[in-house]
Design an enzyme around this catalytic site. Structure first.
Site, PDB file in Angstrom:
ATOM      1  N   HIS A  86       0.723   4.905   4.213  1.00  0.00           N
ATOM      2  CA  HIS A  86       0.137   5.521   3.020  1.00  0.00           C
ATOM      3  C   HIS A  86       0.683   6.940   2.823  1.00  0.00           C
ATOM      4  O   HIS A  86       1.061   7.324   1.714  1.00  0.00           O
ATOM      5  CB  HIS A  86      -1.381   5.578   3.153  1.00  0.00           C
ATOM      6  CG  HIS A  86      -2.030   4.226   3.171  1.00  0.00           C
ATOM      7  ND1 HIS A  86      -3.392   4.043   3.367  1.00  0.00           N
ATOM      8  CD2 HIS A  86      -1.514   2.970   3.006  1.00  0.00           C
ATOM      9  CE1 HIS A  86      -3.674   2.751   3.325  1.00  0.00           C
ATOM     10  NE2 HIS A  86      -2.557   2.090   3.117  1.00  0.00           N
ATOM     11  N   SER A 102       0.810  -1.216   0.000  1.00  0.00           N
ATOM     12  CA  SER A 102       0.000   0.000   0.000  1.00  0.00           C
ATOM     13  C   SER A 102       0.845   1.269   0.000  1.00  0.00           C
ATOM     14  O   SER A 102       0.495   2.252  -0.668  1.00  0.00           O
ATOM     15  CB  SER A 102      -0.936  -0.003   1.213  1.00  0.00           C
ATOM     16  OG  SER A 102      -1.777  -1.129   1.196  1.00  0.00           O
TER      17      SER A 102
END
Length: 284
Positions: free
Chosen positions: A235, A189
């Site tokens: 992220h 991610s």
């Protein structure tokens, strides 16, 4: 009693290969018209060309480059498919290797930042075994953005952005998690968000519309704040790192030194990540 029979020399009327005068050659180069023996023939669009013409053509034909100076990546995005293949292979190994050893040896946790820093990268190739959509969604997003970014940046530059973003995601988790939890962090991610940031920079540099990208980033970023198992810190770290790496590539002045300047910019991004990590570790 035996007698040696001398080999016949080609007569003046028989065409011979310029590189091998002892070989009669009845096939002529389609470009220069000279005879070429089988060893010196190269298949062309029509007939054959001699090896000298082929080499000359390679020297005079300009190398086609991507918009940002990388070697033009034609056909399938090989780097993207290779990364997807590695992630799937590692995911299969996570199920096959007993004792959860793959997770224990390669997942990232803040406690390993100083002693086993390679985990910052290897964690991006692991995924949660308890949530199949984790790897499915990550690989699907990588497939979409990889097909768009890899031809634009070139394979080597795209790979550099992806790997730096993966490391940046782990460093983001390290910086924004105040204590040193032992829980491991895995997943691509952070690197995927790095591609979001890279696409944002590239689109803006090329004068494209970025509104949909901002919406995509906002939605995916917000999810991390509502689902406890998602590391929003990774992220954010990946997003910033990918944007910086893409900026180093996109905004490097064009010219013969463009590649050198881009490499220098990527090294600066890597150095910044190293310095930030060192300060975080020493600060405790």
């Amino acid at each position: 009693m035996s007698y040696g029979i001398p080999s016949a020399e080609p007569s003046a009327d028989i065409p011979v290969c310029p590189r091998h005068p002892d070989r009669p050659s009845y096939v002529r180069c389609q470009r220069c018209g000279r005879p070429a023996c089988p060893e010196c023939q190269r298949t062309a669009a029509v007939g054959f060309q001699c090896v000298d013409c082929v080499n000359e053509q390679k020297r005079t034909t300009p190398a086609y480059r991507s918009p940002y100076g990388g070697a033009l990546a034609v056909g399938r995005p090989l780097v993207t498919f290779t990364i997807i293949g590695l992630c799937v292979l590692v995911y299969i190994l996570q199920w096959i290797v007993p004792g959860d050893l793959i997770f224990q040896d390669f997942a990232f946790a803040n406690v390993f930042a100083a002693t086993e820093p390679w985990r910052m990268l290897t964690a991006a190739f692991l995924h949660s075994q308890g949530f199949l959509l984790h790897i499915v969604l990550n690989m699907y997003t990588l497939w979409i953005f990889g097909q768009a970014l890899e031809p634009l940046l070139g394979r080597i530059r795209f790979l550099a952005v992806y790997l730096l973003s993966a490391i940046g995601g782990s460093i983001g988790y390290l910086l924004l998690t105040p204590d040193y939890p032992m829980s491991g962090v895995v997943g691509a991610s952070g690197a995927i968000f790095g591609l979001f940031g890279a696409m944002l920079v590239v689109q803006r540099h090329r004068g494209g519309d970025t509104r949909q990208l901002w919406i995509l980033i906002a939605i995916n970023g917000a999810i991390g704040f509502f689902i406890p198992s998602i590391a929003w810190q990774a992220h954010l770290g990946g997003l910033i790192t990918g944007g910086l790496a893409a900026a180093a590539i996109a905004y490097a002045p064009r010219g013969k030194n463009q590649g050198l300047l881009q490499a220098g910019g990527l090294v600066l991004v890597a150095g910044l990540l190293a310095v930030v990590t060192w300060f975080r570790i020493t600060a405790g």
